[in-house]
Design an enzyme around this catalytic site. Structure first.
Site, PDB file in Angstrom:
ATOM      1  N   GLY A   1       0.824  -1.204   0.000  1.00  0.00           N
ATOM      2  CA  GLY A   1       0.000   0.000   0.000  1.00  0.00           C
ATOM      3  C   GLY A   1       0.860   1.256   0.000  1.00  0.00           C
ATOM      4  N   SER A   2       0.387   2.266   0.717  1.00  0.00           N
ATOM      5  CA  SER A   2       0.988   3.604   0.597  1.00  0.00           C
ATOM      6  C   SER A   2       2.391   3.728   1.174  1.00  0.00           C
ATOM      7  CB  SER A   2       0.072   4.637   1.261  1.00  0.00           C
ATOM      8  OG  SER A   2      -1.141   4.758   0.538  1.00  0.00           O
ATOM      9  N   THR A   3       2.838   2.792   1.986  1.00  0.00           N
ATOM     10  CA  THR A   3       4.237   2.869   2.431  1.00  0.00           C
ATOM     11  C   THR A   3       5.181   2.725   1.249  1.00  0.00           C
ATOM     12  OG1 THR A   3       4.165   0.502   2.974  1.00  0.00           O
ATOM     13  CG2 THR A   3       3.824   2.043   4.792  1.00  0.00           C
TER      14      THR A   3
ATOM     15  N   LYS B   1       4.915   4.236  -1.426  1.00  0.00           N
ATOM     16  CA  LYS B   1       5.077   5.547  -2.053  1.00  0.00           C
ATOM     17  C   LYS B   1       6.440   6.164  -1.723  1.00  0.00           C
ATOM     18  CE  LYS B   1       0.111   6.375  -2.199  1.00  0.00           C
ATOM     19  NZ  LYS B   1      -1.058   7.043  -1.591  1.00  0.00           N
TER      20      LYS B   1
END
Length: 574
Positions: free
Chosen positions: A305-307, A309
């Site tokens: 997920g967003s980690t 990014k």
């Protein structure tokens, strides 16, 4: 005359044959008595010797400060030698009562005609001493060692455990088996032709060589506190499991690794799920045990997920396809080919800079950045960061990254990959890669083993864990630390902020497959101090109930841990 001559010839032939046979037998006898004497002497000696093994003490496993995490305790092995038993009924009665075994089971072993038969292993030393004092003919009591874990469940999936033969099965116990196992000794006794030990004959002993101690980077206090925090949030959120990882991002030393629910190392074959194992088939029980023993940080993959990014942003800055003040528009979604990919904020973030996009964890911003990179360049950086390789962590069973083939990555796949979906990595891989990005740009190898010690505590061997390769420039690393500090101080990671400390980090909320199950994984990766990271913390909550956003439930866990351990690690408030 003809008959007499014929008989003389026959006698001569018989005589010559007999002489030849005698010569052959004499030659063979000379050969055996002179040239093969040593060999047959050893064979004869072996027939009159009985050998019993003396188990070597297994090396201990220590934490960074010397606290013993895995030790040994003395137990006994009770055996019988059939040919030496003079009163079988007395032996059967005494052993069945003292060992609390069924008389029929003991009788079967006592009456079995064999050189030596084990009645029971891992008998408490006090019980073994009682049997030894009975002085029963044909009963042998040999001291042995059994692995003992003073803190039961602490770091169970990291330490691992040993089997009945005292050999490592999982975790550090099996990874460092060659150093920990030691060398068994033997007891040699002389017997007569019937196999009965001769009275008055001294025992020959080859003393065992104990194993070496293993000193690790684990910290007992940090491990204990992290486990308590994991158990607390697991209970509060009724989650399937929680993993917490604390690591030194400068050198890859793992200070704590928690996977709750943990299991009892002193009773590793009892399920920790509360399920009655008696109703399970052997195959079902083994599957349940294997699942219980899994180290989720190492053995399992997940959509980060967003980690992720953090990695996309680092690649974009390194490649020069984005500047910090580049502006983007977020209407709440982005249309890619025939797909409408939504942002977590339904109404959108409107106009925002790249830095604000990271702070807001905005999916459309990262879709645009990923498309700027392009599939080939994205994959090149994916490989440069080491994400396609194993981390090399010194724990068994590390899983590899599950990734699209380069030639199969289209625009939609690239868009979803840019914000951490449609592929899977292990938690340890994410922790190692983020550590490498924020430590100045050098790839680190996560590890637990630090050094091997002799019995007297002196250093025997320093364990090496790979070389450091630069994966991003120092400038990109510095920029990413500053951006991620803003994520915590002003953005989506505000629940991880601690007064007096600069904390950097990134939240994430990913959905597991199949999407229709509506199960989520909430996570947060943080590091402190942001300008010179000394500790990196990662919390993953599997299938939390109720509110499931990483910034809401995972970030506070790392905040509470950092708030308590930073002073312990000597990091002072500003």
């Amino acid at each position: 005359m003809r008959n007499r001559t014929y008989n003389k010839k026959k006698l001569l032939i018989v005589f010559l044959c007999a002489v030849c046979i005698v010569i052959v037998l004499a030659g063979r006898l000379v050969w055996l008595m002179i040239f093969e004497a040593d060999y047959y002497q050893e064979k004869a000696q072996a027939l009159h010797e009985r050998e019993r093994s003396i188990k070597a003490a297994r090396g201990r496993i220590l934490d960074a400060s010397g606290t013993v995490l895995a030790d040994n305790r003395t137990v006994c092995t009770i055996s019988v030698i059939h040919s030496q038993i003079t009163d079988p009924e007395e032996v059967i009665r005494a052993l069945s009562q003292t060992l609390e075994m069924e008389e029929s089971e003991v009788r079967e072993k006592v009456e079995k005609v064999s050189s030596m038969e084990r009645i029971r292993t891992n008998v408490e030393k006090e019980t073994g001493d009682i049997i030894r004092k009975m002085d029963l003919d044909g009963v042998k009591v040999d001291e042995d060692f059994k692995r003992n874990y003073p803190y039961d469940e602490l770091a169970s999936t990291v330490l691992g455990f040993t089997g009945a033969d005292n050999q490592g099965i999982i975790g550090l116990e099996v990874k460092y088996e060659e150093y920990l196992k030691g060398q068994d000794g033997t007891i040699l006794t002389t017997t007569d032709a019937r196999g009965i030990e001769l009275p008055g004959e001294a025992e020959d002993r080859i003393e065992p060589v104990p194993g070496n101690d293993l000193q690790t980077s684990l910290d007992y206090n940090l491990q204990m506190y992290a486990q308590q925090m994991a158990e607390k949030v697991m209970e509060e959120k009724q989650a399937d499991g929680v993993s917490i990882l604390l690591m030194n991002p400068q050198n890859g030393e793992i200070m704590a690794m928690v996977n709750v629910p943990e299991f009892d190392l002193n009773d590793p074959f009892t399920l920790n799920t509360g399920v009655d194992a008696s109703i399970l088939s052997d195959e079902e029980k083994q599957d349940a045990l294997n699942q219980m023993w899994r180290n989720r940080c190492i053995n399992d993959t997940y959509e980060p997920g967003s980690t992720f990014k953090i990695i996309t942003a680092s690649a974009a800055l390194e490649e020069g396809v984005v500047e910090l003040d580049d502006t983007f528009s977020c209407p709440g979604y982005r249309v890619v080919e025939d797909r409408k990919i939504r942002c977590h904020k339904v109404g959108g973030h409107g106009q925002e800079t790249f830095v604000e996009g990271v702070m807001n964890s905005c999916n459309p911003v990262f879709i645009d950045v990923g498309l700027r990179l392009g599939a080939d360049t994205f994959c090149d950086y994916y490989e440069q960061f080491g994400l396609m390789d194993l981390t090399g962590v010194d724990l068994p069973g590390e899983a590899g990254t599950i990734m699209h083939k380069r030639e199969n990555i289209g625009t939609v796949e690239l868009a979803t990959m840019s914000f951490g979906q449609s592929f899977q990595v292990t938690p340890i891989q994410m922790a190692a890669t983020v550590s490498s990005i924020v430590n100045g740009g050098f790839r680190v190898t996560p590890h637990v083993g630090v050094r091997v010690l002799n019995e007297d505590g002196s250093q025997k061997l320093v364990l090496e864990h790979g070389k450091k390769d630069r994966i991003v420039s120092e400038e990109t690393s510095l920029t990413m630390r500053a951006i991620l500090e803003k994520v915590v101080s002003e953005g989506s990671g505000k629940n991880a902020a601690i007064e007096g400390y600069q904390i950097g980090g990134k939240t994430a909320t990913s959905q597991t497959l199949p999407r229709s199950a509506n199960k989520y994984i909430s996570s947060f990766i943080g590091f402190a101090p942001a300008d010179d990271p000394q500790v990196l913390g990662m919390c993953i909550i599997y299938n939390p109930q109720g509110v499931y956003y990483g910034g809401t439930i995972a970030a506070p866990v790392i905040r509470d841990i950092f708030e308590n351990i930073l002073p312990y690690l000597g990091v002072e408030k500003e």
